[in-house]
Structures are given as structure tokens and as C-alpha cells.
Design a protein around this motif. Structure first.
Motif, PDB file in Angstrom:
ATOM      1  N   LYS A 242       0.748  -1.098   0.113  1.00 17.99           N
ATOM      2  CA  LYS A 242       0.029  -0.051  -0.061  1.00 17.99           C
ATOM      3  C   LYS A 242       1.058   1.112  -0.008  1.00 17.99           C
ATOM      4  N   ARG A 243       2.224   1.139   0.510  1.00 22.50           N
ATOM      5  CA  ARG A 243       2.886   2.378   0.693  1.00 22.50           C
ATOM      6  C   ARG A 243       3.490   2.529  -0.883  1.00 22.50           C
ATOM      7  N   ASP A 244       3.728   1.671  -1.744  1.00 25.99           N
ATOM      8  CA  ASP A 244       4.246   1.845  -3.005  1.00 25.99           C
ATOM      9  C   ASP A 244       2.974   2.221  -4.005  1.00 25.99           C
ATOM     10  N   GLU A 245       1.756   1.569  -3.505  1.00 27.34           N
ATOM     11  CA  GLU A 245       0.720   2.073  -4.461  1.00 27.34           C
ATOM     12  C   GLU A 245       0.121   3.251  -4.124  1.00 27.34           C
ATOM     13  N   TRP A 246       0.077   3.844  -2.917  1.00 27.56           N
ATOM     14  CA  TRP A 246      -0.867   5.143  -2.410  1.00 27.56           C
ATOM     15  C   TRP A 246       0.428   6.443  -2.299  1.00 27.56           C
ATOM     16  N   GLU A 268      -8.071  -8.339   2.795  1.00 28.54           N
ATOM     17  CA  GLU A 268      -8.151  -7.949   1.313  1.00 28.54           C
ATOM     18  C   GLU A 268      -6.820  -7.239   0.868  1.00 28.54           C
ATOM     19  N   TYR A 269      -6.445  -6.412   1.679  1.00 29.75           N
ATOM     20  CA  TYR A 269      -5.153  -5.985   1.359  1.00 29.75           C
ATOM     21  C   TYR A 269      -4.016  -6.972   1.374  1.00 29.75           C
ATOM     22  N   SER A 274       0.048 -10.229  -1.789  1.00 26.96           N
ATOM     23  CA  SER A 274       0.397 -11.791  -2.105  1.00 26.96           C
ATOM     24  C   SER A 274       0.361 -12.177  -3.517  1.00 26.96           C
ATOM     25  N   GLN A 275      -0.637 -11.495  -4.180  1.00 28.85           N
ATOM     26  CA  GLN A 275      -0.790 -11.489  -5.682  1.00 28.85           C
ATOM     27  C   GLN A 275       0.169 -11.144  -6.267  1.00 28.85           C
TER      28      GLN A 275
END
Length: 287
Positions: A242-246, A268-269, A274-275
Motif C-alpha cells: 500500500k505504501r508503493d501504491e498510495w 483484502e489488502y 500476495s498476488q
């Protein structure tokens, strides 16, 4: 009541320390706000009977209703507040202080109906005359008695200080000492407290933050994560993903916080992280 005594050492109280450790500093702010409401109303408060007032408290503190309910549960758990059978909230110290205040008001009102404090009788002094005293004056019962000395100003101040100390002991009775820092984890034999501190360290390391503590909402989320058997590696994976995404998105970067990452959407996160990790591993193998 318009005001009540507040000990300047209250922040060291064992119950306050335990509530701050579990729910964060926002819970302490909420505690003093609720306590002021109890003193102002001079009775227990019932959030369930006054949802508008309860919502206004949440707005004033800038917390959600779920957060405030979590804080109240902590206050009741550590004995700072007592929850009655009908859902009301009160404080044993506040009740004793309010009853004393009402008693003093009743006494003052009764004295006022009698004309107030009685006036002091004027001191009678003998008039000087030119008559010479006889050699052996006869002693009579009409001779003035010796004047009683009034206490000095310093003695009056000491008496006031003693009265204040007595009132303070009534309102703030002594409580058992809190467990030492090294022994605190022993009362959490399932290791949850240690897990929470490690999660805070991982979050600060991965995001470059310097959060000192986790708030009550985050602790509730971590309890679910811990009971589900998730590990620090799972925590680190979600935090990095989430750090890299947001981080590049100005609107989303403010959600890089423990209460969001480790809340209800954690699973969910984790599935997305993992995917992403599997896809990256397959790409590295192909390359």
C-alpha cells in the motif's frame, strides 16, 4: 458545578497510564471531556438516551463513534468510569465530590435563611476616670476576662492547607501501583502486547514515520489479525504494497496509516499484496 479540583499529578495515575497505553492519548482527552459533562450535569450521563449529545462529543473530539465507544470501554475496564445497568456513565470520585458540593450549598442556603453568619459582639472597654484606685480594690465578678488571642495569618493559612489536603484525599484515594514496564507483558500471556509493539516498529520502518503509540481503533484491528494467526511478515507485506501504491497519489497517501492498513480490509489488502508478490516472482523467473 462550574469547576472541580484537578490534581496536577493525575497524568501519572495508574489507571490513566493503562488507558493511554491501550487506547492512546485521544482516550485521555475523551475521559476528561466526559468527566466535565458529569460534573456539569451533576448526575450520570446517558449517551444512549441522547444520541445528539453523544455525536456532538465525537465531533468536538474529532473521533468516530466507534472510537469513542472503544475509549469508554477502556475507561470502564480500568475503573475510571462506571457503567450503570441502564447504560449511564458515572465516576465514583465525581459522585462523592458532587454530593459534598450539594451538601455545602444546602448548609449555606440554610444559614442564609437565618440571617447569615452571626455578628461578633463588640468588645467592651473600660472608660478611664480620674479616680485613684483604692489600696485594696475588692474583686468582683464584673471584671473583664482576658481577651482570647486570635490565630495569626500564618496559622490560618496552615489550617486552610490541611483542609485542602483532606478534601484531596477524599477525591483522589490512593491506588495500587502499576506493574513495572518489564513485567507488563506477563499479564498478556498470549503475546499480543509484544506483537503490537513489533507492528508499530514495522510500520515506522517501512513508511519512515515516527509514531510513538497506536490508537485504540488500531489495537482492535490488530487483535483480529493476531487471533487469525497472521504474522509480522504479513504486516510488512501489506504495509509495503500500500505504501508503493498510495505514496505517489496525493489524495491516497494520507491513508498510509495503521488504522487503515490494519483495519477491517486487512485480509483484502493481504490478498492483493500476495498476488503482487507472486506476479513479481514469476516475472523475475522469466527474466
Amino acid at each position: 458545578m462550574k469547576y472541580f479540583d484537578h490534581d496536577v499529578e493525575a497524568y501519572k495515575d495508574d489507571k490513566i497510564v493503562l488507558l493511554r497505553r491501550e487506547c492512546g492519548g485521544a482516550a485521555i482527552d475523551a475521559y476528561w471531556t466526559l468527566l466535565e459533562l458529569i460534573y456539569r450535569e451533576e448526575t450520570e450521563i446517558k449517551p444512549t438516551d441522547n444520541p445528539v449529545g453523544f455525536a456532538s462529543v465525537c465531533f468536538f473530539l474529532q473521533v468516530s463513534e466507534d472510537d469513542l465507544k472503544t475509549y469508554i470501554e477502556g475507561m470502564v475496564k480500568y475503573g475510571l468510569l462506571i457503567q450503570t445497568d441502564d447504560g449511564g456513565l458515572t465516576s465514583p470520585r465525581a459522585v462523592e465530590n458532587i454530593e459534598g458540593y450539594k451538601s455545602r450549598c444546602h448548609t449555606n442556603k440554610a444559614n442564609g435563611g437565618k440571617g447569615g453568619r452571626p455578628r461578633k459582639a463588640p468588645v467592651q472597654t473600660e472608660r478611664k476616670t480620674d479616680q485613684k484606685p483604692t489600696e485594696n480594690p475588692a474583686e468582683t465578678e464584673d471584671e473583664p476576662s482576658e481577651k482570647q488571642e486570635e490565630p495569626s495569618r500564618g496559622e490560618k493559612e496552615k489550617e486552610k492547607e490541611k483542609e485542602k489536603e483532606k478534601e484531596k484525599e477524599k477525591i483522589y484515594p490512593q491506588t495500587p501501583t502499576a506493574p513495572p514496564q518489564d513485567d507488563f507483558d506477563e499479564i498478556n500471556d498470549d503475546g499480543f502486547a509484544c506483537f503490537g509493539r513489533d507492528v508499530l516498529a514495522v510500520f515506522n520502518e517501512e513508511t519512515g514515520s515516527a509514531l510513538p503509540v497506536l490508537d485504540g481503533k488500531t489495537w482492535c484491528g490488530l487483535r483480529r489479525i493476531f487471533d487469525a494467526g497472521r504474522t509480522l511478515d504479513d504486516i510488512r507485506a501489506v504495509t509495503r504494497d500500500k505504501r508503493d501504491e498510495w505514496q505517489p497519489d496525493q489524495k491516497m497517501r494520507r491513508f498510509i496509516r495503521p488504522s487503515t492498513l490494519y483495519g477491517e480490509k486487512f485480509e483484502e489488502y493481504l490478498a492483493v499484496a500476495s498476488q503482487s508478490a507472486r506476479e513479481e516472482a514469476e516475472y523475475d523467473d522469466y527474466a
